[in-house]
Scaffold this motif. Structure first.
Motif, mmCIF file in Angstrom:
data_model
loop_
_atom_site.group_PDB
_atom_site.id
_atom_site.type_symbol
_atom_site.label_atom_id
_atom_site.label_comp_id
_atom_site.label_asym_id
_atom_site.label_seq_id
_atom_site.Cartn_x
_atom_site.Cartn_y
_atom_site.Cartn_z
ATOM 1 N N LYS A 1 0.853 -1.192 0.000
ATOM 2 C CA LYS A 1 0.000 0.000 0.000
ATOM 3 C C LYS A 1 0.884 1.235 0.000
ATOM 4 O O LYS A 1 0.583 2.238 -0.634
ATOM 5 N N ALA A 2 1.999 1.142 0.693
ATOM 6 C CA ALA A 2 2.976 2.229 0.776
ATOM 7 C C ALA A 2 4.253 1.661 1.354
ATOM 8 O O ALA A 2 4.280 0.545 1.866
ATOM 9 N N VAL A 3 5.324 2.438 1.249
ATOM 10 C CA VAL A 3 6.546 2.164 1.996
ATOM 11 C C VAL A 3 6.894 3.427 2.759
ATOM 12 O O VAL A 3 6.511 4.529 2.356
ATOM 13 N N VAL A 4 7.587 3.246 3.861
ATOM 14 C CA VAL A 4 7.986 4.384 4.695
ATOM 15 C C VAL A 4 9.482 4.283 4.970
ATOM 16 O O VAL A 4 10.000 3.188 5.219
ATOM 17 N N VAL A 5 10.152 5.411 4.892
ATOM 18 C CA VAL A 5 11.583 5.460 5.159
ATOM 19 C C VAL A 5 11.808 5.444 6.671
ATOM 20 O O VAL A 5 11.279 6.288 7.394
ATOM 21 N N CYS A 6 12.604 4.465 7.127
ATOM 22 C CA CYS A 6 12.906 4.317 8.553
ATOM 23 C C CYS A 6 14.283 4.861 8.914
ATOM 24 O O CYS A 6 14.536 5.162 10.070
ATOM 25 N N ALA A 7 15.174 4.914 7.946
ATOM 26 C CA ALA A 7 16.489 5.541 8.107
ATOM 27 C C ALA A 7 16.750 6.312 6.817
ATOM 28 O O ALA A 7 16.614 5.763 5.727
ATOM 29 N N ALA A 8 17.093 7.576 6.937
ATOM 30 C CA ALA A 8 17.182 8.496 5.804
ATOM 31 C C ALA A 8 18.139 8.017 4.718
ATOM 32 O O ALA A 8 19.099 7.291 4.981
ATOM 33 N N GLY A 9 17.844 8.435 3.495
ATOM 34 C CA GLY A 9 18.697 8.110 2.355
ATOM 35 C C GLY A 9 17.927 8.225 1.060
ATOM 36 O O GLY A 9 16.840 8.805 1.008
ATOM 37 N N ASN A 10 18.463 7.645 0.007
ATOM 38 C CA ASN A 10 17.799 7.628 -1.296
ATOM 39 C C ASN A 10 16.896 6.405 -1.386
ATOM 40 O O ASN A 10 17.193 5.360 -0.810
ATOM 41 N N LEU A 11 15.821 6.536 -2.154
ATOM 42 C CA LEU A 11 14.844 5.464 -2.307
ATOM 43 C C LEU A 11 14.494 5.325 -3.781
ATOM 44 O O LEU A 11 14.135 6.312 -4.430
ATOM 45 N N VAL A 12 14.616 4.102 -4.303
ATOM 46 C CA VAL A 12 14.270 3.822 -5.696
ATOM 47 C C VAL A 12 13.183 2.747 -5.685
ATOM 48 O O VAL A 12 13.390 1.646 -5.170
ATOM 49 N N ILE A 13 12.017 3.082 -6.241
ATOM 50 C CA ILE A 13 10.872 2.173 -6.225
ATOM 51 C C ILE A 13 10.365 1.924 -7.643
ATOM 52 O O ILE A 13 10.618 2.698 -8.563
ATOM 53 N N ILE A 14 9.600 0.833 -7.773
ATOM 54 C CA ILE A 14 8.845 0.577 -8.991
ATOM 55 C C ILE A 14 7.387 0.401 -8.583
ATOM 56 O O ILE A 14 7.054 -0.534 -7.846
ATOM 57 N N PRO A 15 6.491 1.293 -9.031
ATOM 58 C CA PRO A 15 5.063 1.139 -8.773
ATOM 59 C C PRO A 15 4.503 -0.079 -9.522
ATOM 60 O O PRO A 15 5.133 -0.570 -10.473
ATOM 61 N N PRO A 16 3.322 -0.566 -9.146
ATOM 62 C CA PRO A 16 2.770 -1.782 -9.740
ATOM 63 C C PRO A 16 2.637 -1.762 -11.265
ATOM 64 O O PRO A 16 2.838 -2.774 -11.902
ATOM 65 N N GLU A 17 2.315 -0.634 -11.838
ATOM 66 C CA GLU A 17 2.072 -0.609 -13.279
ATOM 67 C C GLU A 17 3.234 -0.030 -14.084
ATOM 68 O O GLU A 17 3.120 0.135 -15.300
ATOM 69 N N ASN A 18 4.351 0.246 -13.431
ATOM 70 C CA ASN A 18 5.555 0.672 -14.157
ATOM 71 C C ASN A 18 6.324 -0.564 -14.619
ATOM 72 O O ASN A 18 6.361 -1.583 -13.922
ATOM 73 N N ALA A 19 6.964 -0.450 -15.777
ATOM 74 C CA ALA A 19 7.831 -1.515 -16.264
ATOM 75 C C ALA A 19 9.060 -1.617 -15.369
ATOM 76 O O ALA A 19 9.415 -0.666 -14.665
ATOM 77 N N ASP A 20 9.732 -2.759 -15.422
ATOM 78 C CA ASP A 20 10.944 -2.953 -14.620
ATOM 79 C C ASP A 20 11.974 -1.860 -14.889
ATOM 80 O O ASP A 20 12.705 -1.461 -13.992
ATOM 81 N N GLY A 21 12.035 -1.378 -16.117
ATOM 82 C CA GLY A 21 13.009 -0.365 -16.478
ATOM 83 C C GLY A 21 12.559 1.058 -16.237
ATOM 84 O O GLY A 21 13.186 1.995 -16.714
ATOM 85 N N ALA A 22 11.472 1.229 -15.482
ATOM 86 C CA ALA A 22 10.938 2.573 -15.226
ATOM 87 C C ALA A 22 10.789 2.860 -13.734
ATOM 88 O O ALA A 22 9.703 3.144 -13.239
ATOM 89 N N PRO A 23 11.916 2.781 -13.004
ATOM 90 C CA PRO A 23 11.845 3.082 -11.566
ATOM 91 C C PRO A 23 11.705 4.587 -11.326
ATOM 92 O O PRO A 23 11.941 5.400 -12.221
ATOM 93 N N ILE A 24 11.323 4.922 -10.122
ATOM 94 C CA ILE A 24 11.229 6.318 -9.685
ATOM 95 C C ILE A 24 12.202 6.489 -8.522
ATOM 96 O O ILE A 24 12.187 5.701 -7.571
ATOM 97 N N THR A 25 13.029 7.514 -8.607
ATOM 98 C CA THR A 25 14.049 7.761 -7.593
ATOM 99 C C THR A 25 13.695 8.992 -6.762
ATOM 100 O O THR A 25 13.355 10.037 -7.311
ATOM 101 N N PHE A 26 13.785 8.849 -5.468
ATOM 102 C CA PHE A 26 13.612 9.952 -4.515
ATOM 103 C C PHE A 26 14.953 10.118 -3.800
ATOM 104 O O PHE A 26 15.501 9.143 -3.280
#
Length: 92
Positions: free
Chosen positions: A37-62
């Motif tokens: 449903k969501a992920v939450v950052v527990c220790a600060a840093g960069n986060l790279v995710i793939i939403p359910p309908e994104n292709a494997d090659g289409a991650p989103i970086t925060f």
């Protein structure tokens, strides 16, 4: 509804609090056991995710995510490459 869990019968909503969670082991190739449903950052840093309908090659970086950051997407995979944050999933 029970005396010890007055929230048990409430409907799960996208913006509601989760009822289950787990620490996430990032992987470049393996999806989470269930779409989170969501992920939450527990220790600060960069986060790279793939939403359910994104292709494997289409991650989103925060970048530079603070503790408590929740990206505005459901998540099927947290990538190992680029993720430096410690992350937990929020389910149901």
């Amino acid at each position: 509804m029970s005396d010890t869990d007055p929230h048990q019968g409430l409907a799960a909503t996208p913006s509601g609090l989760g009822r289950r969670g787990a620490m996430v082991s990032p992987s470049d190739t393996t999806d989470l056991p269930l779409v989170a449903k969501a992920v939450v950052v527990c220790a600060a840093g960069n986060l790279v995710i793939i939403p359910p309908e994104n292709a494997d090659g289409a991650p989103i970086t925060f970048t530079d995510c603070p503790v408590g950051f929740i990206p505005p997407f459901q998540v099927r995979r947290v990538k190992a490459t680029g993720t430096t944050a410690t992350v937990a999933s929020v389910d149901r």
